[in-house]
Design an enzyme around this catalytic site. Structure first.
Site, PDB file in Angstrom:
ATOM      1  CG  ASP A  33      -2.076   0.939   1.113  1.00  0.00           C
ATOM      2  OD1 ASP A  33      -1.866   2.096   0.697  1.00  0.00           O
ATOM      3  OD2 ASP A  33      -3.206   0.534   1.444  1.00  0.00           O
ATOM      4  CB  THR A  68      -6.476   2.611   0.329  1.00  0.00           C
ATOM      5  OG1 THR A  68      -5.321   3.370   0.686  1.00  0.00           O
ATOM      6  CG2 THR A  68      -6.249   1.143   0.656  1.00  0.00           C
ATOM      7  CG  ASP A 191      -1.137   4.365   3.038  1.00  0.00           C
ATOM      8  OD1 ASP A 191      -1.147   5.135   2.061  1.00  0.00           O
ATOM      9  OD2 ASP A 191      -1.923   4.474   3.991  1.00  0.00           O
ATOM     10  CG  ASP A 238      -2.963   1.471  -2.638  1.00  0.00           C
ATOM     11  OD1 ASP A 238      -1.730   1.667  -2.552  1.00  0.00           O
ATOM     12  OD2 ASP A 238      -3.725   1.615  -1.655  1.00  0.00           O
ATOM     13  CG  HIS A 239      -2.433   5.300  -3.066  1.00  0.00           C
ATOM     14  ND1 HIS A 239      -1.501   5.737  -2.149  1.00  0.00           N
ATOM     15  CD2 HIS A 239      -3.327   4.563  -2.359  1.00  0.00           C
ATOM     16  CE1 HIS A 239      -1.836   5.295  -0.947  1.00  0.00           C
ATOM     17  NE2 HIS A 239      -2.934   4.561  -1.040  1.00  0.00           N
ATOM     18  CG  HIS A 336      -2.783   8.454  -0.859  1.00  0.00           C
ATOM     19  ND1 HIS A 336      -4.084   8.029  -0.926  1.00  0.00           N
ATOM     20  CD2 HIS A 336      -2.296   8.017   0.339  1.00  0.00           C
ATOM     21  CE1 HIS A 336      -4.372   7.346   0.171  1.00  0.00           C
ATOM     22  NE2 HIS A 336      -3.316   7.319   0.964  1.00  0.00           N
TER      23      HIS A 336
HETATM   24 ZN   LIG Z   1      -3.470   2.893   0.012  1.00  0.00          ZN
END
Ligand SMILES: [Zn+2]
Length: 398
Positions: A33, A68, A191, A238-239, A336
């Site tokens: 993540d 997410t 993350d 995811d990002h 994000h």
């Molecule tokens: Zn995430």
């Protein structure tokens, strides 16, 4: 025209049957993540580098918003958030008049919110077994189906990262008829560390290096399996993550009159459900404000693929990269949710194994293409999605 369509259909079937003749390999896909595309360039990641040397390296674009829940469910379904329904980590459900939130188990676990079809459902409908540790949606009976093997994220104690790897290995040690062909594995870092310390901190450096060492442990354990030569491994995310500051905050209270709005929900972007007679007031109050983009829902730029879902407000506000539009500035160093086209939001992609070319550098591609890629690797017929196999086909051995 009719003949051409019939011919194309037959060609498709022939390709499918040819793919079917070859026994599919096993595929593990891991999401780390918030793992920004350039962490391996900023920090030491010998195991990710090894995968790149023996396989494929690329930069992958998230879908909008770069958050997410929307993006893990995009990776699972091949649909952009606007089409699969999880349009942000939280959103206002206009029909039920309540808020969906990833942090609220009652709404998070309600399968009605999850549209489209996750890859594990498509696979199982076609007799292909799957295993899943904590991917968004995998512990919910979407279309009445769970992955063959799965874990509940809400069950405590939660598996440690090392236990998750051991779970994956134990599934791959099952007898052939029970062994899952596709395994999806989720790690909630880096993350958390990225949010608290920012993407350029010594803390994120340590976390990235720790996660890379875990990938090394997984690689070693895969190597010891009898089916080692048949295992594909994909590492992605995811990002990304960008630096934020309390000096880059647009305070919504300075511009919005609460009387104008039915509901304001979500950050980066924020959805505003206005009272119909006040829509222009909201729009006019925000459109001249610096460091934010404000759109009427029907005027959201097409490249964001956002605006058809009824879960999106009639006015949408998205901050510039690194800015926040909020009623309370968060004491965090990283965030994000911004545009997929912003480099800081893009993510790592590494893949190796029998189906992937060695030492291949792919063009960047969008995360909607993962679902058709996985379908191809599994030898199953995909649902219609926003993804296109042709865009990722070149990374595979012919
Ligand atoms: Zn995430």
């Amino acid at each position: 025209m009719k003949r051409l369509i019939t011919l194309l259909f037959l060609v498709n079937i022939i390709f499918y049957l040819q793919a079917k003749q070859k026994e599919p390999n096993y595929t593990i896909i891991i999401s780390l993540d918030g793992f920004r595309w350039d962490y391996p360039e900023m920090y030491s990641t010998p195991n990710l580098d090894k995968i790149a040397a023996h396989g494929v390296k690329a930069i992958m674009l998230p879908s909008f918003p770069a958050s997410t829940f929307p993006n893990h469910y995009t990776l699972a379904t091949g649909l952009v958030p606007d089409h699969h329904g999880i349009i942000n980590n939280t959103f206002w459900d206009v029909k039920a008049k309540k808020q969906y939130s990833m942090g609220d188990s009652a709404t998070r676990n309600n399968s009605d919110y999850y549209l489209g079809e996750p890859i594990w459902v498509t696979a199982q409908k076609q007799g292909v077994k799957t295993g899943n540790v904590y991917w968004v949606g995998s512990d919910i009976a979407i279309k009445g189906t769970y992955p063959t093997y799965h874990k509940f994220f809400s069950e405590k104690p939660r598996l440690s990262f090392e236990q998750r790897i051991d779970t994956v290995i134990s599934w791959l040690q099952k007898p052939k008829v029970e062994c899952p062909q596709l395994i999806m594995l989720y790690f909630e870092e880096p993350d958390g560390v990225g949010h608290h310390f920012g993407p350029k901190s010594k803390e994120i450096k340590n976390e990235v290096q720790y996660l890379d060492s875990l990938i090394g442990v997984l690689l070693t354990k895969i190597k010891s399996l009898p089916i080692a030569q048949k295992v594909n491994l994909i590492i992605t995310s995811d990002h990304g993550m960008t630096e934020i500051s309390k000096n880059r905050v647009v305070d919504m209270n300075l511009y919005l009159n609460p009387e104008w709005c039915e509901m304001i929900d979500g950050t980066t972007p924020t959805s505003i459900f206005t009272k119909p007679e006040c829509r222009d007031s909201v729009y006019n109050a925000l459109k001249k404000v610096a460091h934010i983009f404000v759109w009427k829902k029907e005027e959201i730029p097409t490249e964001l693929n956002y605006g058809s879902s009824d879960r999106i407000g009639d006015i949408v506000v998205a901050p510039e990269l690194g800015w926040q539009f909020t009623d309370k500035g968060r004491n965090l160093k990283g965030a994000h949710g911004y545009f997929p086209q912003s480099k800081d939001m893009q993510v790592v992609f590494r893949a190796c194994g029998p189906d992937f070319r060695k030492g291949y550098r792919s063009n960047s591609f969008s995360n909607v293409d993962i679902y058709p890629l996985l379908s191809h690797l599994l030898g199953i017929i995909p649902e219609n999605t926003d993804g296109q196999f042709q865009r990722v086909e070149k990374m595979l051995v012919p």
